[in-house]
Scaffold this active site. Structure first.
Site, short mmCIF file in Angstrom:
data_model
loop_
_atom_site.label_atom_id
_atom_site.label_comp_id
_atom_site.label_asym_id
_atom_site.label_seq_id
_atom_site.Cartn_x
_atom_site.Cartn_y
_atom_site.Cartn_z
N ALA A 14 -24.95 4.00 15.18
CA ALA A 14 -24.01 3.66 16.26
C ALA A 14 -23.10 2.49 15.92
O ALA A 14 -22.23 2.13 16.72
CB ALA A 14 -24.79 3.35 17.55
N ARG A 19 -16.96 -5.75 11.02
CA ARG A 19 -16.60 -6.60 9.88
C ARG A 19 -15.83 -5.85 8.81
O ARG A 19 -15.25 -6.46 7.91
CB ARG A 19 -17.86 -7.24 9.29
CG ARG A 19 -18.35 -8.45 10.09
CD ARG A 19 -19.58 -9.06 9.46
NE ARG A 19 -20.78 -8.31 9.78
CZ ARG A 19 -21.99 -8.59 9.28
NH1 ARG A 19 -22.13 -9.58 8.41
NH2 ARG A 19 -23.04 -7.88 9.63
N LYS A 26 -18.79 2.89 11.11
CA LYS A 26 -19.32 2.45 9.82
C LYS A 26 -20.01 3.58 9.06
O LYS A 26 -19.85 3.72 7.85
CB LYS A 26 -20.28 1.27 10.03
CG LYS A 26 -20.84 0.72 8.74
CD LYS A 26 -21.48 -0.65 8.92
CE LYS A 26 -22.69 -0.61 9.80
NZ LYS A 26 -23.42 -1.90 9.78
N TYR A 348 4.57 21.68 -14.86
CA TYR A 348 3.97 21.88 -13.54
C TYR A 348 3.81 23.37 -13.30
O TYR A 348 4.78 24.13 -13.34
CB TYR A 348 4.83 21.28 -12.43
CG TYR A 348 4.36 21.70 -11.06
CD1 TYR A 348 3.16 21.19 -10.54
CD2 TYR A 348 5.07 22.62 -10.30
CE1 TYR A 348 2.70 21.58 -9.30
CE2 TYR A 348 4.61 23.03 -9.06
CZ TYR A 348 3.43 22.51 -8.57
OH TYR A 348 2.96 22.91 -7.35
N ALA A 362 6.83 22.83 -23.31
CA ALA A 362 7.01 21.53 -22.67
C ALA A 362 8.14 21.60 -21.65
O ALA A 362 9.18 22.21 -21.88
CB ALA A 362 7.31 20.47 -23.72
N ASN A 368 7.83 26.97 -6.96
CA ASN A 368 7.01 27.78 -6.06
C ASN A 368 7.32 27.59 -4.58
O ASN A 368 6.82 28.33 -3.75
CB ASN A 368 5.52 27.49 -6.30
CG ASN A 368 5.18 26.02 -6.14
OD1 ASN A 368 5.93 25.14 -6.59
ND2 ASN A 368 4.05 25.72 -5.53
N TYR A 369 8.16 26.63 -4.22
CA TYR A 369 8.38 26.30 -2.81
C TYR A 369 9.87 26.39 -2.50
O TYR A 369 10.70 25.76 -3.17
CB TYR A 369 7.86 24.89 -2.54
CG TYR A 369 7.97 24.43 -1.10
CD1 TYR A 369 7.50 25.21 -0.06
CD2 TYR A 369 8.53 23.18 -0.80
CE1 TYR A 369 7.58 24.78 1.25
CE2 TYR A 369 8.62 22.74 0.51
CZ TYR A 369 8.14 23.53 1.53
OH TYR A 369 8.24 23.10 2.84
N ALA A 405 14.07 29.01 -24.40
CA ALA A 405 14.06 27.62 -23.92
C ALA A 405 15.26 27.35 -23.03
O ALA A 405 16.36 27.85 -23.27
CB ALA A 405 14.05 26.66 -25.11
#
Length: 459
Positions: A14, A19, A26, A348, A362, A368-369, A405
């Site tokens: 409880a 502190r 807690k 990514y 590289a 994707n969005y 590339a």
């Protein structure tokens, strides 16, 4: 042989954590990614047949965290004895022993709990004690000539001689249910704080002629957290314990003190982990895999013999196949990297499936969005993706295709095809810097000046 009694537990949770300067109860502050109270519950569930958790008012998140265990509420915080008594209506008729533990003592182990219960069998009341390196203001356990506990004295009330006692009270007790609740009913709040203290039952038991014994445990198991600094110390203790367990199970850590594990991290045999690696929740690393320095993994699976990093990030939903490579500054999110596939540099891959033995050059990214929805990229087996390629999802790349590339791929690519999708290069003779640079300007001039004098005039 004396039979071991049935056992139940009361967990006191409880506390507000005042502190800690936190709105979070807690007991919910995390260690290794899991709330403190849940670490304790994991241990208690292996020992006790019933568990009751005492919570404070307005703690719905805590009640959810301890599900399916029953909770009772301490409406007024009037001390540890008062808190334990809130479980009386549920456990007063329990036909066995009841132990009282604290949610902010999350490192207590199953063997220690079992030793406490075993000691109770030989006495009327058993409690846990420790010998901290710095006893500080802990209450001291005063023992008689036979080693039994005669009383507990708080530091403020202790004499100079009593303060030299090394055995300190940890607050955890175990007694038959009927005795425990009878003693709790007799505890008074005649003290400076006006609170009902659980430790006062020791004097009541001794007054009844009951034998009281102390079971010693390591300080590291009984440490509590009343501040952020103490929470950090608990985290260090938890991490040290988990690292030791991982290495004992066959994982290698070249600098173990720099590796941070989650409570549920699973490492196979012969896994090698470099320095400064962080594991978030939900990570499985299979045998023989290598996680190189400064990598961060969360919610992912790394199959056997794969190599991750250095400086790689694996986000939730990612699976890296056998013998696959994820190199420096590569990020994967909800991605499947097939067996033997490689993404070695600066890429990514999000919401993507990459086939076996594919090579990701590289600078490659999956777009994707679209601002509203996430879309999938599917890259077939044996595909070679050239450097600085952008794959605009949804898009599918057939097996063994080659992407030139610098391409921006917006349409599907068939098997065995070469895809080139980039602007046409145009060279204009005599349109460079020749005859267009001030005599004082040379190649050491800053790029901004070079652009303003050279490139701007050439356009």
């Amino acid at each position: 042989m004396i039979p071991v009694p049935r056992t139940a537990a009361i967990i006191l949770a409880a506390g507000l954590g005042t502190r800690m300067r936190s709105a979070l109860p807690k007991a919910l502050h995390p260690l290794a990614g899991k709330p403190m109270v849940n670490h304790l519950l994991t241990a208690c569930e292996q020992v006790f047949e019933r568990i009751v958790v005492v919570v404070g008012p307005d703690m719905p998140a805590l009640e959810r965290a301890v599900t399916p265990h029953v909770t009772v509420m301490q409406v007024e915080r009037l001390g540890t004895g008062h808190a334990a008594r809130q479980a009386e209506r549920l456990l007063r008729d329990f036909p066995g022993d009841v132990a009282v533990l604290y949610a902010d003592n999350p490192l207590i182990t199953v063997p220690t709990i079992r030793r406490l219960i075993g000691r109770r069998v030989e006495a009327g009341l058993a409690l846990l004690g420790m010998r901290p390196a710095d006893p500080g203001r802990y209450g001291r356990i005063v023992q008689d000539s036979s080693g039994d506990v005669s009383r507990i004295v708080e530091w403020a009330d202790a004499t100079a001689t009593e303060r030299t006692i090394g055995l300190c009270n940890a607050g955890v007790v175990c007694a038959p249910a009927a005795d425990l609740f009878r003693w709790l009913g007799d505890v008074t709040n005649d003290n400076a704080k006006g609170e009902y203290y659980l430790t006062d039952i020791v004097a009541l038991a001794v007054a009844e002629g009951k034998r009281v014994v102390a079971e010693e445990a390591a300080e590291a198991e009984l440490a509590g957290a009343n501040s952020r600094a103490e929470l950090a110390q608990l985290e260090a203790g938890m991490q040290a314990r988990m690292r030791a367990a991982a290495m004992a199970s066959g994982a290698t850590m070249t600098a173990p003190e720099t590796v941070f594990l989650s409570w549920d991290t699973r490492l196979g045999q012969d896994v090698t982990i470099g320095p400064n690696v962080v594991f978030g929740p939900g990570v499985v690393v299979e045998s023989g895999a290598e996680i190189r320095a400064f990598s961060h993994l969360e919610g992912c699976t790394v199959r056997s013999s794969a190599i991750i990093g250095p400086f790689a990030r694996l986000r939730p939903g990612t699976e890296v196949g056998r013998n696959a490579h994820v190199g420096n500054f590569v990020e994967l999110k909800a991605a499947m990297l097939g067996e033997g596939a490689k993404a070695n540099h600066l890429s990514y891959l999000g919401d993507a499936t990459v086939g076996a033995r594919a090579n990701i050059g590289a600078g490659t990214i999956t777009c994707n969005y679209d601002g509203m929805n996430k879309h999938q990229t599917v890259i077939g087996a044996g595909v070679f993706v050239g450097s600085n390629t952008a794959l605009v999802a949804p898009v599918r790349i057939g097996d063994r295709a080659l992407l030139a590339a610098g391409s921006v791929i917006t349409e599907d690519v068939s098997e065995d095809a070469l895809a080139i999708a980039r602007g046409h290069q145009v060279n204009k003779p005599g349109r460079g810097f020749k005859g267009k640079r001030p005599a004082s300007q040379d190649l050491t001039d800053p790029p901004s000046l070079q652009r303003s004098v050279g490139i701007k005039e050439a356009i």
